[in-house]
Design an enzyme around this catalytic site. Structure first.
Site, PDB file in Angstrom:
ATOM      1  N   CYS A   1      -9.979  -9.107   1.180  1.00 25.80           N
ATOM      2  CA  CYS A   1     -10.314  -8.387  -0.246  1.00 25.80           C
ATOM      3  C   CYS A   1     -10.877  -9.536  -1.180  1.00 25.80           C
ATOM      4  O   CYS A   1      -9.937 -10.004  -1.841  1.00 25.80           O
ATOM      5  CB  CYS A   1      -9.107  -7.650  -0.941  1.00 25.80           C
ATOM      6  SG  CYS A   1      -9.182  -6.844  -2.353  1.00 25.80           S
TER       7      CYS A   1
ATOM      8  N   CYS B   1      -9.599  -8.778  -4.862  1.00 27.71           N
ATOM      9  CA  CYS B   1      -8.206  -9.298  -5.088  1.00 27.71           C
ATOM     10  C   CYS B   1      -8.114 -10.853  -5.130  1.00 27.71           C
ATOM     11  O   CYS B   1      -7.460 -11.374  -5.952  1.00 27.71           O
ATOM     12  CB  CYS B   1      -7.437  -8.773  -3.953  1.00 27.71           C
ATOM     13  SG  CYS B   1      -7.697  -7.206  -3.424  1.00 27.71           S
ATOM     14  N   ASP B   2      -8.840 -11.438  -4.207  1.00 24.33           N
ATOM     15  CA  ASP B   2      -8.383 -13.004  -3.836  1.00 24.33           C
ATOM     16  C   ASP B   2      -9.431 -13.757  -4.099  1.00 24.33           C
ATOM     17  O   ASP B   2      -9.314 -14.942  -4.213  1.00 24.33           O
ATOM     18  CB  ASP B   2      -8.115 -13.131  -2.273  1.00 24.33           C
ATOM     19  CG  ASP B   2      -6.957 -12.327  -1.868  1.00 24.33           C
ATOM     20  OD1 ASP B   2      -5.845 -12.182  -3.208  1.00 24.33           O
ATOM     21  OD2 ASP B   2      -6.689 -12.012  -0.931  1.00 24.33           O
TER      22      ASP B   2
HETATM   23  C1  FAD Z   1      -3.515  -9.020   1.443  1.00 28.10           C
HETATM   24  C2  FAD Z   1      -4.192  -8.026   0.225  1.00 28.10           C
HETATM   25  C3  FAD Z   1      -4.046  -8.355  -0.946  1.00 28.10           C
HETATM   26  C4  FAD Z   1      -4.168  -7.506  -1.877  1.00 28.10           C
HETATM   27  N1  FAD Z   1      -4.498  -7.820  -3.367  1.00 28.10           N
HETATM   28  C5  FAD Z   1      -4.414  -6.809  -4.179  1.00 28.10           C
HETATM   29  C6  FAD Z   1      -4.609  -7.442  -5.474  1.00 28.10           C
HETATM   30  O1  FAD Z   1      -4.293  -8.339  -5.851  1.00 28.10           O
HETATM   31  N2  FAD Z   1      -4.644  -6.595  -6.515  1.00 28.10           N
HETATM   32  C7  FAD Z   1      -5.119  -5.110  -5.952  1.00 28.10           C
HETATM   33  O2  FAD Z   1      -5.123  -4.351  -7.054  1.00 28.10           O
HETATM   34  N3  FAD Z   1      -5.112  -4.751  -5.030  1.00 28.10           N
HETATM   35  C8  FAD Z   1      -4.930  -5.403  -3.807  1.00 28.10           C
HETATM   36  N4  FAD Z   1      -4.862  -5.103  -2.523  1.00 28.10           N
HETATM   37  C9  FAD Z   1      -5.296  -3.629  -2.292  1.00 28.10           C
HETATM   38  C10 FAD Z   1      -4.088  -2.978  -2.532  1.00 28.10           C
HETATM   39  O3  FAD Z   1      -3.011  -3.527  -1.576  1.00 28.10           O
HETATM   40  C11 FAD Z   1      -4.383  -1.414  -1.857  1.00 28.10           C
HETATM   41  O4  FAD Z   1      -5.539  -0.886  -2.715  1.00 28.10           O
HETATM   42  C12 FAD Z   1      -3.068  -0.457  -2.222  1.00 28.10           C
HETATM   43  O5  FAD Z   1      -2.079  -1.146  -1.697  1.00 28.10           O
HETATM   44  C13 FAD Z   1      -3.312   0.688  -1.637  1.00 28.10           C
HETATM   45  O6  FAD Z   1      -2.266   1.669  -1.964  1.00 28.10           O
HETATM   46  P1  FAD Z   1      -1.987   2.744  -1.301  1.00 28.10           P
HETATM   47  O7  FAD Z   1      -0.702   3.363  -1.949  1.00 28.10           O
HETATM   48  O8  FAD Z   1      -3.028   3.815  -1.122  1.00 28.10           O
HETATM   49  O9  FAD Z   1      -1.661   2.440   0.306  1.00 28.10           O
HETATM   50  P2  FAD Z   1      -0.653   1.306   0.970  1.00 28.10           P
HETATM   51  O10 FAD Z   1      -0.275   0.310   0.268  1.00 28.10           O
HETATM   52  O11 FAD Z   1      -1.801   0.905   2.028  1.00 28.10           O
HETATM   53  O12 FAD Z   1       0.654   1.980   1.659  1.00 28.10           O
HETATM   54  C14 FAD Z   1       0.482   2.843   2.306  1.00 28.10           C
HETATM   55  C15 FAD Z   1       1.970   3.142   2.773  1.00 28.10           C
HETATM   56  O13 FAD Z   1       2.001   4.391   3.559  1.00 28.10           O
HETATM   57  C16 FAD Z   1       3.012   4.162   4.803  1.00 28.10           C
HETATM   58  N5  FAD Z   1       2.780   4.889   5.988  1.00 28.10           N
HETATM   59  C17 FAD Z   1       1.526   5.052   6.612  1.00 28.10           C
HETATM   60  N6  FAD Z   1       1.707   5.826   7.772  1.00 28.10           N
HETATM   61  C18 FAD Z   1       2.766   6.421   7.684  1.00 28.10           C
HETATM   62  C19 FAD Z   1       3.686   7.566   8.009  1.00 28.10           C
HETATM   63  N7  FAD Z   1       2.992   8.225   9.488  1.00 28.10           N
HETATM   64  N8  FAD Z   1       4.824   7.919   7.703  1.00 28.10           N
HETATM   65  C20 FAD Z   1       5.262   7.383   6.393  1.00 28.10           C
HETATM   66  N9  FAD Z   1       4.544   6.325   5.908  1.00 28.10           N
HETATM   67  C21 FAD Z   1       3.423   5.794   6.169  1.00 28.10           C
HETATM   68  C22 FAD Z   1       2.919   2.570   5.154  1.00 28.10           C
HETATM   69  O14 FAD Z   1       4.288   2.328   5.490  1.00 28.10           O
HETATM   70  C23 FAD Z   1       2.422   2.237   3.679  1.00 28.10           C
HETATM   71  O15 FAD Z   1       3.865   1.776   2.877  1.00 28.10           O
HETATM   72  C24 FAD Z   1      -4.598  -6.110  -1.502  1.00 28.10           C
HETATM   73  C25 FAD Z   1      -4.496  -5.659  -0.167  1.00 28.10           C
HETATM   74  C26 FAD Z   1      -4.298  -6.733   0.813  1.00 28.10           C
HETATM   75  C27 FAD Z   1      -4.333  -6.272   2.176  1.00 28.10           C
END
Ligand code: FAD
Length: 309
Positions: A134, A137-138
């Protein structure tokens, strides 16, 4: 039928916990399944500097613990189990978790997406410490540094262009001569004087010891010759995979598997809402995921009011 919930939330990233916060404050008594990797993608990162409200930045896992306790404070029940499947053919909806079945009038799906990694040798030890998926992000951590971007599609071109704001040099590594990106994105990258190219190359392994990233061993895909390429960081931009297989095709997706919003944040199934990276092909940020979790919660609340209560 015992205990039919107003709302079950699936997923515990910023979108899921925000949906938990809003639906619990709206007295909907939500149940949230956090999944095996509770806390989502930010559990993999050390510093989050772009989430409003943290002027000094915050560790990813620490921020997710705060979001979790904020949702729990208002009564959101959080269970650290994975949802195996759902049955949306009847109402209330069925949510299958191991041998248990839970029932809900509405669902909020916030299961996120996974960046696709290369899985080259030594990748695990450099994830989040030299190798990122990303740039938004980084990128800022690589000011005046030299990095490589792996990929040949639009997101690789976009990430590379974006990184030239910080980095002194960005080299795009792509395994073929031809790119998959649109012409306009390719032209923009080719016109950028800070971008160099390594076409017909792929990463064989990453160089450096734990916490000390030094570059990559690249292989020429035409001649099989290997060379060590020194750089300070690498950005893998070969795509993302939304987590939707547990829905077994019951909710409409685009051709890449992202859930589609049909009416506000409601999916093709009435009463099933979604938010965060599982619907988002564009922004993929914690703040946008949290915002979409809020939207899904408010839409679910209004839908329940109009259709069920
Ligand atoms: C290394 C890294 C660094 C990042 N740094 C930043 C940053 O600095 N700033 C920023 O804004 N964004 C950052 N991002 C992006 C950010 O993390 C994502 O945009 C954000 O987390 C998305 O949130 P979400 O709630 O959609 O899903 P996610 O964070 O992907 O969470 C999804 C959740 O669903 C759960 N899940 C999946 N399938 C199931 C199931 N069948 N049953 C129950 N639970 C399930 C998983 O366990 C997980 O907890 C980064 C991403 C990465 C990979």
């Amino acid at each position: 039928m015992s205990d039919v919930r107003d709302v079950i939330i699936i997923g515990s990233g910023p979108a899921g916990y925000t949906a938990g916060l809003y639906t619990s404050r709206a007295m909907l008594n939500p149940l949230l399944f956090a999944g095996f990797s509770s806390g989502g993608q930010l559990m993999l990162t050390s510093d989050v500097e772009n989430f409003p409200g943290y002027p000094d930045g915050i560790g990813g896992p620490e921020m997710m613990m705060e979001l979790r306790s904020q949702a729990a404070r208002f009564g959101c029940k959080i269970v650290d189990k994975n949802v195996d499947s759902v049955d949306l053919s009847e109402r209330p909806f069925k949510v299958n978790v191991g041998s248990e079945i839970y029932f809900a009038k509405s669902l909020i799906i916030t299961t996120g997406a996974e960046a696709i990694w290369l899985n080259a040798e030594n990748e695990e030890i450099h994830k989040g410490r030299g190798i990122s998926t990303c740039a938004t992000c980084d990128g800022a951590f690589f000011r005046d540094k030299e990095v490589i971007v792996i990929g040949g599609g639009d997101s690789a071109m976009e990430e590379a262009n974006f990184l030239t704001r910080f980095c002194s040099k960005v080299t795009i590594v792509h395994r073929r001569e031809g790119l998959r990106s649109s012409q306009i994105m390719e032209d923009r990258a080719k016109e950028n004087p800070k971008i160099q190219w390594k076409l017909n190359y792929q990463v064989k392994s990453w160089l450096g010891s734990d916490g000390n990233f030094e570059g990559a061993t690249l292989v020429n895909t035409k001649t099989n010759e290997e060379e060590n390429f020194s750089c300070d960081g690498a950005f893998i931009a070969i795509g993302h995979k939304p987590i939707t297989s547990f829905l077994d095709g019951q909710v409409e997706t685009d051709e890449h598997g992202y859930l589609l919003w049909k009416e506000n944040s409601m999916t093709s199934v009435s009463g099933v809402f979604a938010g965060g990276d599982v619907v988002d092909t564009r922004y993929r940020q914690a703040i946008t995921a949290a915002g979409m979790g809020c939207m899904a919660a408010i839409d679910a609340e209004r839908w329940l009011e109009d259709n069920v209560h």
